[in-house]
Motif scaffolding. Structure first.
Motif, PDB file in Angstrom:
ATOM      1  N   GLN A 188       0.966  -1.279   0.179  1.00 18.22           N
ATOM      2  CA  GLN A 188       0.089  -0.111   0.537  1.00 18.22           C
ATOM      3  C   GLN A 188       0.495   1.153  -0.173  1.00 18.22           C
ATOM      4  O   GLN A 188      -0.131   2.453   0.295  1.00 18.22           O
ATOM      5  CB  GLN A 188      -0.878  -0.223   1.513  1.00 18.22           C
ATOM      6  CG  GLN A 188      -0.390  -0.027   3.314  1.00 18.22           C
ATOM      7  CD  GLN A 188       0.068  -1.649   3.218  1.00 18.22           C
ATOM      8  OE1 GLN A 188       0.263  -2.216   2.382  1.00 18.22           O
ATOM      9  NE2 GLN A 188       0.274  -1.629   4.764  1.00 18.22           N
ATOM     10  N   ARG A 222      -6.311  -0.676  -9.373  1.00 15.74           N
ATOM     11  CA  ARG A 222      -7.437   0.106  -8.721  1.00 15.74           C
ATOM     12  C   ARG A 222      -6.650   1.601  -8.659  1.00 15.74           C
ATOM     13  O   ARG A 222      -7.737   2.871  -8.775  1.00 15.74           O
ATOM     14  CB  ARG A 222      -7.307   0.428  -7.857  1.00 15.74           C
ATOM     15  CG  ARG A 222      -7.679   0.830  -6.167  1.00 15.74           C
ATOM     16  CD  ARG A 222      -8.163   0.179  -4.577  1.00 15.74           C
ATOM     17  NE  ARG A 222      -6.866   0.760  -4.129  1.00 15.74           N
ATOM     18  CZ  ARG A 222      -6.661   1.488  -3.785  1.00 15.74           C
ATOM     19  NH1 ARG A 222      -7.246   2.882  -4.196  1.00 15.74           N
ATOM     20  NH2 ARG A 222      -5.004   1.490  -3.605  1.00 15.74           N
ATOM     21  N   GLU A 236      -3.968  -3.678  -6.565  1.00 16.23           N
ATOM     22  CA  GLU A 236      -4.142  -2.576  -6.921  1.00 16.23           C
ATOM     23  C   GLU A 236      -3.118  -1.322  -7.695  1.00 16.23           C
ATOM     24  O   GLU A 236      -3.423  -0.680  -7.629  1.00 16.23           O
ATOM     25  CB  GLU A 236      -2.601  -2.867  -5.375  1.00 16.23           C
ATOM     26  CG  GLU A 236      -2.281  -1.359  -5.107  1.00 16.23           C
ATOM     27  CD  GLU A 236      -3.057  -0.958  -4.344  1.00 16.23           C
ATOM     28  OE1 GLU A 236      -3.375   0.269  -3.155  1.00 16.23           O
ATOM     29  OE2 GLU A 236      -4.886  -1.690  -3.615  1.00 16.23           O
TER      30      GLU A 236
END
Length: 317
Positions: free
Chosen positions: A256, A314, A311
């Protein structure tokens, strides 16, 4: 009288306004300058500066080498495997059927699918010939020949993305030997808008019938490239402006927190047991770990690639 005529001529020649021989300059002046050019073509505009910068970056990238190595012919042997391969759309050029075969539903279905698809030759052969072709395997009277896979060159993948005006999103596999994992990665790359998969030429899974089946048909539209040397292929991507991100359980950065996924990137996935090889790990710009609160030690290649691709997708949407 002559003097008066000369004075009139002088007054006429000094008169302001259009004169004979003007070439229609006044008419052209009223026509305007045409439609306003696009922002990219207007000098000093911000969009023109961006376009010029992209052109300079493209000029620095090495010219792509189109085309890669070819695979080898593969045989799918046995009634169930042959029917499953045909159902999944695995490419095939010849279906061999044993002479005087005892037909059942699987044989009839295989023959029907091959006939409906077209482009698959039906060949009848004696049992001894099929035994020789399959090195004595239990072929049950059905053998399907899969043609060599036409691998891309690694630089084809990034070049195709740049040609479309997109940031490349590529997955490279390091030491993954299970064709089903390769097929799963191909499927994830297709699902999340990636531009292809790179595999090493040696000690790695290739695009076999098993990989085709696991990809669920997405291998037909997602290119797979084969690299003679994976480390050198990654270094070439770096020179072209791509960031190389390796997945590692002990990576210094958490997924992240990785900003590089927004731009041109290569995601490197190692084998479930050994992870990334030493040279490949040292080549990566970042070593990234996937947080796993459940306590699992590792994920297989297909699942790990899917998590990171999601990820990246996105953030780009």
């Amino acid at each position: 009288m002559a003097g008066n005529s000369q004075r009139r001529n002088r007054r006429t020649s000094n008169k302001k306004g259009a004169t004979v021989g003007s070439g229609g300059k006044r008419r052209r002046g009223l026509e305007g300058k045409g439609p306003t050019p696009p922002a990219e073509a207007r000098k000093g505009h911000a969009k023109q500066r961006i376009a010029n910068a992209r052109t300079r970056q493209a000029a620095k990238r090495p010219a792509p080498r189109r085309g890669g190595a070819k695979g080898t012919n593969e045989l799918v042997v046995g009634r169930n495997p042959v029917v499953e391969a045909l159902r999944e759309g695995v490419p095939a050029n010849t279906l061999y059927v044993q002479q005087f075969i005892d037909s059942d539903d699987r044989v009839r279905e295989a023959l029907k699918i091959a006939a409906d698809r077209g482009g698959i030759h039906l060949m009848e052969a004696p049992k001894a010939e099929l035994d020789r072709m399959t090195n004595g395997l239990n072929h049950q009277g059905l053998v399907l020949q899969v043609p060599p896979y036409d691998y891309a060159h690694p630089e084809d993948l990034s070049a195709a993305a740049f040609d479309e005006g997109e940031d490349p999103l590529i997955v490279a596999l390091d030491g993954v030997t299970d064709p089903r994992n390769l097929g799963a990665v191909v499927r994830s790359v297709s699902a999340f808008g990636g531009h292809g998969v790179v595999v090493p030429e040696r000690r790695a899974a290739g695009m076999t019938a098993g990989a085709w089946k696991t990809s669920a048909g997405t291998a037909a539209r997602t290119p797979v490239a084969r690299a003679t040397n994976l480390t050198r292929a990654l270094e070439s991507y770096q020179k072209a402006g791509l960031t190389v991100v390796g997945l590692a359980a002990d990576g210094e950065t958490e997924l992240q927190d990785l900003e590089a996924l927004d731009g041109p990137v290569v995601i490197v996935v190692g084998s479930e047991g050994k992870g990334l090889s030493r040279l490949v790990g040292e080549t990566c710009d970042f070593r990234v770990r996937i947080p796993m609160p459940g306590g699992a030690e590792s994920l297989n290649a297909g699942v790990a690639a899917g998590v990171v691709l999601y990820e990246a997708s996105r953030r780009r949407s």
